[in-house]
Design a protein around this motif. Sequence first.
Motif, PDB file in Angstrom:
ATOM      1  N   TRP A  84      49.281  45.402  48.698  1.00  0.00           N
ATOM      2  CA  TRP A  84      48.919  44.848  50.004  1.00  0.00           C
ATOM      3  C   TRP A  84      48.494  43.380  49.891  1.00  0.00           C
ATOM      4  O   TRP A  84      48.810  42.554  50.746  1.00  0.00           O
ATOM      5  N   ALA A  85      47.785  43.045  48.815  1.00  0.00           N
ATOM      6  CA  ALA A  85      47.252  41.698  48.649  1.00  0.00           C
ATOM      7  C   ALA A  85      48.178  40.781  47.858  1.00  0.00           C
ATOM      8  O   ALA A  85      47.882  39.600  47.699  1.00  0.00           O
ATOM      9  N   GLY A  86      49.291  41.313  47.349  1.00  0.00           N
ATOM     10  CA  GLY A  86      50.214  40.498  46.582  1.00  0.00           C
ATOM     11  C   GLY A  86      49.671  40.098  45.222  1.00  0.00           C
ATOM     12  O   GLY A  86      49.786  38.947  44.787  1.00  0.00           O
ATOM     13  N   ILE A  87      49.062  41.051  44.531  1.00  0.00           N
ATOM     14  CA  ILE A  87      48.466  40.798  43.225  1.00  0.00           C
ATOM     15  C   ILE A  87      48.853  41.936  42.288  1.00  0.00           C
ATOM     16  O   ILE A  87      48.990  43.089  42.720  1.00  0.00           O
ATOM     17  N   ALA A  88      49.064  41.637  41.029  1.00  0.00           N
ATOM     18  CA  ALA A  88      49.419  42.672  40.063  1.00  0.00           C
ATOM     19  C   ALA A  88      48.240  43.626  39.872  1.00  0.00           C
ATOM     20  O   ALA A  88      47.090  43.179  39.785  1.00  0.00           O
ATOM     21  N   PRO A  89      48.469  44.935  39.826  1.00  0.00           N
ATOM     22  CA  PRO A  89      47.367  45.889  39.657  1.00  0.00           C
ATOM     23  C   PRO A  89      46.485  45.593  38.451  1.00  0.00           C
ATOM     24  O   PRO A  89      45.253  45.703  38.531  1.00  0.00           O
ATOM     25  N   THR A 134      45.946  42.711  37.068  1.00  0.00           N
ATOM     26  CA  THR A 134      45.142  41.520  37.373  1.00  0.00           C
ATOM     27  C   THR A 134      43.991  41.869  38.302  1.00  0.00           C
ATOM     28  O   THR A 134      42.853  41.420  38.114  1.00  0.00           O
ATOM     29  N   LEU A 135      44.286  42.677  39.325  1.00  0.00           N
ATOM     30  CA  LEU A 135      43.232  43.114  40.243  1.00  0.00           C
ATOM     31  C   LEU A 135      42.128  43.837  39.471  1.00  0.00           C
ATOM     32  O   LEU A 135      40.937  43.551  39.655  1.00  0.00           O
ATOM     33  N   SER A 136      42.508  44.764  38.620  1.00  0.00           N
ATOM     34  CA  SER A 136      41.533  45.542  37.860  1.00  0.00           C
ATOM     35  C   SER A 136      40.668  44.647  36.982  1.00  0.00           C
ATOM     36  O   SER A 136      39.435  44.768  36.955  1.00  0.00           O
ATOM     37  N   ARG A 137      41.314  43.721  36.279  1.00  0.00           N
ATOM     38  CA  ARG A 137      40.589  42.852  35.344  1.00  0.00           C
ATOM     39  C   ARG A 137      39.638  41.914  36.083  1.00  0.00           C
ATOM     40  O   ARG A 137      38.476  41.752  35.710  1.00  0.00           O
ATOM     41  N   HIS A 138      40.124  41.309  37.179  1.00  0.00           N
ATOM     42  CA  HIS A 138      39.300  40.353  37.909  1.00  0.00           C
ATOM     43  C   HIS A 138      38.151  41.037  38.639  1.00  0.00           C
ATOM     44  O   HIS A 138      37.052  40.483  38.736  1.00  0.00           O
ATOM     45  N   PHE A 139      38.384  42.229  39.197  1.00  0.00           N
ATOM     46  CA  PHE A 139      37.307  42.926  39.902  1.00  0.00           C
ATOM     47  C   PHE A 139      36.148  43.209  38.946  1.00  0.00           C
ATOM     48  O   PHE A 139      34.980  42.987  39.277  1.00  0.00           O
ATOM     49  N   ALA A 140      36.471  43.669  37.748  1.00  0.00           N
ATOM     50  CA  ALA A 140      35.419  43.970  36.775  1.00  0.00           C
ATOM     51  C   ALA A 140      34.695  42.702  36.335  1.00  0.00           C
ATOM     52  O   ALA A 140      33.464  42.683  36.211  1.00  0.00           O
ATOM     53  N   ALA A 141      35.459  41.631  36.113  1.00  0.00           N
ATOM     54  CA  ALA A 141      34.858  40.390  35.631  1.00  0.00           C
ATOM     55  C   ALA A 141      33.982  39.729  36.681  1.00  0.00           C
ATOM     56  O   ALA A 141      32.935  39.148  36.365  1.00  0.00           O
ATOM     57  N   GLU A 142      34.386  39.802  37.959  1.00  0.00           N
ATOM     58  CA  GLU A 142      33.691  39.060  39.005  1.00  0.00           C
ATOM     59  C   GLU A 142      32.571  39.846  39.689  1.00  0.00           C
ATOM     60  O   GLU A 142      31.665  39.236  40.274  1.00  0.00           O
ATOM     61  N   THR A 143      32.618  41.164  39.640  1.00  0.00           N
ATOM     62  CA  THR A 143      31.590  41.961  40.316  1.00  0.00           C
ATOM     63  C   THR A 143      30.756  42.803  39.361  1.00  0.00           C
ATOM     64  O   THR A 143      29.684  43.293  39.750  1.00  0.00           O
ATOM     65  N   PHE A 150      31.766  45.646  38.365  1.00  0.00           N
ATOM     66  CA  PHE A 150      32.163  47.030  38.643  1.00  0.00           C
ATOM     67  C   PHE A 150      33.679  47.143  38.569  1.00  0.00           C
ATOM     68  O   PHE A 150      34.397  46.195  38.908  1.00  0.00           O
ATOM     69  N   THR A 151      34.164  48.308  38.176  1.00  0.00           N
ATOM     70  CA  THR A 151      35.588  48.576  38.333  1.00  0.00           C
ATOM     71  C   THR A 151      35.904  48.643  39.822  1.00  0.00           C
ATOM     72  O   THR A 151      34.999  48.785  40.662  1.00  0.00           O
ATOM     73  N   PHE A 152      37.186  48.561  40.163  1.00  0.00           N
ATOM     74  CA  PHE A 152      37.561  48.635  41.577  1.00  0.00           C
ATOM     75  C   PHE A 152      37.045  49.928  42.202  1.00  0.00           C
ATOM     76  O   PHE A 152      36.463  49.919  43.291  1.00  0.00           O
ATOM     77  N   GLN A 153      37.269  51.056  41.506  1.00  0.00           N
ATOM     78  CA  GLN A 153      36.849  52.349  42.061  1.00  0.00           C
ATOM     79  C   GLN A 153      35.336  52.418  42.221  1.00  0.00           C
ATOM     80  O   GLN A 153      34.819  52.921  43.228  1.00  0.00           O
ATOM     81  N   ALA A 154      34.603  51.896  41.223  1.00  0.00           N
ATOM     82  CA  ALA A 154      33.144  51.937  41.283  1.00  0.00           C
ATOM     83  C   ALA A 154      32.618  51.021  42.396  1.00  0.00           C
ATOM     84  O   ALA A 154      31.641  51.348  43.074  1.00  0.00           O
TER      85      ALA A 154
END
Length: 261
Positions: free
Chosen positions: A183-188, A190-199, A201-205
């Motif tokens: 939906w956001a035009g991002i590789a899964p 990359t999304l997973s790695r950046h979410f953990a690094a920036e927040t 938390f994992t995406f699910q968490a």
Amino acid sequence: MADDLIDPTVLRGKNPPLSIRAVLRRSALVRQTAWHHHAQGQLIGALTGAIRIETEAGAWVVPAIHAVWVPPLHDHALQSNGPFQGWSVYIPPALCAGLPTSPQVIVASDVLRAAITRAATWPDGPQSDAQHRLAQVIMDEIAAAQKVSFHLPAPRDARLQRIARQITIDLADNRTMVQWADWAGIAPRTLSRHFAAETGFTFQAWRQRARLLAALEMLASGLAVTTVALDLGYDNISAFIAAFKKTFGATPGRHHDIQAL
């Protein structure tokens, strides 16, 4: 000067004395403030219901008997989840050295709440030695208060921010991480790695945390546990109760009872 000790002469200095200002607020309306900041530090608490504080670093949910500390010059916005009954304490920057440098939710002790209620009756103008001593009690209680993690950190990447905003708009949306990435035009990955690094938390968490913090607000407004669980997208009530207890240390029903005390 040690962080946990404020020289009484700072509070009782001559030109003019520095001290706190406490205000009680009661309204039949929802309280909502746009983005702003204060020269002073601000401690904000709700007597009933809950409030949500937004900052660039994320959101903090503050149920009754808790409070949120906002440091001086820290941009924030506020919204209550119903008619607002609460209080604010404003603390001069010179007295904030021993207090957190970023927003933080704390448990507001009985002593702290009683002292703030008394301080809110003080008239404007010079304050007495007795009032300065009570101000010191308030400062000590804030510094010693139990900290709680009612924070939803915000990602910095613009694509992740789009996802985060959409998730919080509809927390019952159960799209997978892969579907959100598409939906956001991002590789899964990359999304997973950046979410953990920036927040942190994992995406699910992170999504789970967003749902549970929303649950605090919904429960504070009087909604039933079953309604909250279903509205937040949980497949069954047991899964919601288990997740809530694991995060907050009490079942949703018990948490509501504690807030009502």
